[in-house]
Design an enzyme around this catalytic site. Structure first.
Site, PDB file in Angstrom:
ATOM      1  CG  LEU A 106      77.994 -38.584 -47.532  1.00 43.63           C
ATOM      2  CD1 LEU A 106      77.774 -39.533 -46.283  1.00 43.63           C
ATOM      3  CD2 LEU A 106      78.736 -37.307 -47.123  1.00 43.63           C
ATOM      4  CB  SER A 108      78.134 -46.653 -51.352  1.00 44.66           C
ATOM      5  OG  SER A 108      77.408 -47.983 -51.237  1.00 44.66           O
ATOM      6  CB  SER A 109      78.560 -50.825 -47.481  1.00 41.35           C
ATOM      7  OG  SER A 109      77.182 -50.872 -48.058  1.00 41.35           O
ATOM      8  CB  CYS A 110      78.134 -50.969 -53.152  1.00 42.11           C
ATOM      9  SG  CYS A 110      78.567 -49.305 -53.995  1.00 42.11           S
ATOM     10  CE1 TYR A 137      76.651 -44.346 -56.233  1.00 43.68           C
ATOM     11  CE2 TYR A 137      76.908 -46.108 -54.737  1.00 43.68           C
ATOM     12  CZ  TYR A 137      76.704 -44.512 -55.053  1.00 43.68           C
ATOM     13  OH  TYR A 137      76.419 -44.135 -53.860  1.00 43.68           O
ATOM     14  CG  ASN A 166      72.178 -51.608 -47.641  1.00 44.60           C
ATOM     15  OD1 ASN A 166      72.305 -51.435 -48.908  1.00 44.60           O
ATOM     16  ND2 ASN A 166      72.625 -52.421 -47.040  1.00 44.60           N
ATOM     17  CG  HIS A 180      68.376 -47.915 -52.345  1.00 50.51           C
ATOM     18  ND1 HIS A 180      68.725 -46.813 -52.470  1.00 50.51           N
ATOM     19  CD2 HIS A 180      69.739 -48.584 -52.991  1.00 50.51           C
ATOM     20  CE1 HIS A 180      70.014 -46.219 -52.878  1.00 50.51           C
ATOM     21  NE2 HIS A 180      70.513 -47.454 -53.179  1.00 50.51           N
TER      22      HIS A 180
END
Length: 325
Positions: A106, A108-110, A137, A166, A180
């Site tokens: 998993l 993240s879009s970051c 991160y 998100n 968040h």
């Protein structure tokens, strides 16, 4: 996956892991291994090696991570890079050593550049500078993707990854500083309503746009990938240099102002809404291209207003009544 297959779900107590656990259980999987942190420290190399040697899981879903919003990322950058690298290095390497059939990482879009073209496609990875506020991160998550890709190339493993946008929903973190944006807004508007406040001030200008995915939809997408045939996974995710990861999102976004207005409406806050432009905005826009995951047969089902309403209900029933910390 066979319904009795041994599945190691790392991070089962978090927002992501909790949703995955509920989805797996509801789908009839009966042999889940979900050790708590006091039973298995994923940052400790030997402990993870011993765990895999003893349990020999057939499948792994790696949802354990150090996560947080802009404030947390800015305050604890060393923890964000060290802990995430340690966790994923230990789990991915030992999954390979023990012959795990398939692993899902998993991310993240970051991971995408701050000024990536919109919507962001998987091939935009590593094409520009990252958003500074969550760079440690993001670098850890990029390393996790590349680790999966490298093990697939060298060892023939089937390690794949998803980059959720998100996330929000039951089990979220509603801490006033370390959460968040959506759970922070839910708490702020609820407390303002209870206190009879006339105004709520939201961080930033309100103009950045965010794509949000209800966490139960995320879990459905992850399980969909784990249940794909080997042939489909090899064709779509293991044919290097084709990315071994897919975006997981709605393909739709809203401004922070629109999001705040939606939360205020769901919560029932009647006062004024204003924005503190002296606070950081973060990335101006983060919209994912979800065409790859949709071509693989999955799309989201829960809209934003319905998702916010469900999340607010969970907050009222669990967070406020002391059922969760």
């Amino acid at each position: 996956m066979d319904k009795t297959a041994k599945i190691f779900l790392a991070g089962s107590k978090g927002l992501v892991g909790g949703a995955l656990r509920r989805r797996l259980t509801a789908s009839g999987y009966t042999n889940l291994i979900t050790p708590e942190i006091d039973e298995l420290d994923l940052t400790h190399q030997q402990s993870v090696a011993d765990f895999f040697a003893a349990e020999k899981p057939e499948y792994v879903m790696l949802a354990a991570a150090k996560v947080g919003g802009i404030h947390a990322n800015n305050t604890y950058p060393a923890e964000f890079i060290y802990l995430n690298l340690a966790i994923q290095n230990n789990v991915i390497h030992n999954a390979y050593l023990s012959g795990v059939k398939r692993l899902l990482f998993l991310g993240s879009s970051c991971i995408y550049p701050k000024l990536a073209p919109q919507p962001m496609k998987e091939e935009h990875l590593l094409t520009g500078l990252l958003e500074p506020t969550n760079e440690p991160y993001a670098i850890a998550k990029i390393a996790g993707i590349k680790m999966c890709e490298s093990y697939n190339r060298q060892y023939g493993t089937k390690f794949i990854a998803v980059m959720p946008t998100n996330l929000y929903g039951p089990g979220d973190n509603f801490h006033p500083e370390n959460s968040h944006v959506l759970p922070a807004l839910i708490r702020r508007f609820h407390e303002a309503k209870v206190a009879g406040a006339s105004e709520v001030v939201v961080w930033g200008s309100g103009t950045p746009k965010r794509e949000l995915l209800y966490v139960e939809d995320m879990a459905a997408g992850c399980l969909h990938l784990m249940e794909l045939s080997d042939e489909a996974v090899e064709r779509e995710l293991l044919s290097y240099p084709t990315p071994c990861f897919v975006n997981l999102g709605t393909g739709e976004d809203v401004t922070i102002r629109e999001l705040a207005q939606t939360v205020a409406q769901v919560v029932g806050f009647q006062g004024k809404l204003s924005f503190d432009a002296s606070k950081p905005d973060g990335t101006p826009r983060k919209l994912q291209d979800v065409s790859r995951i949709q071509a693989l047969g999955w799309r989201h089902t829960v809209g934003l207003e319905e998702g916010v309403a469900r999340t607010y209900q969970w907050y009222l029933e669990n967070y406020l009544h002391g059922k969760v910390a």
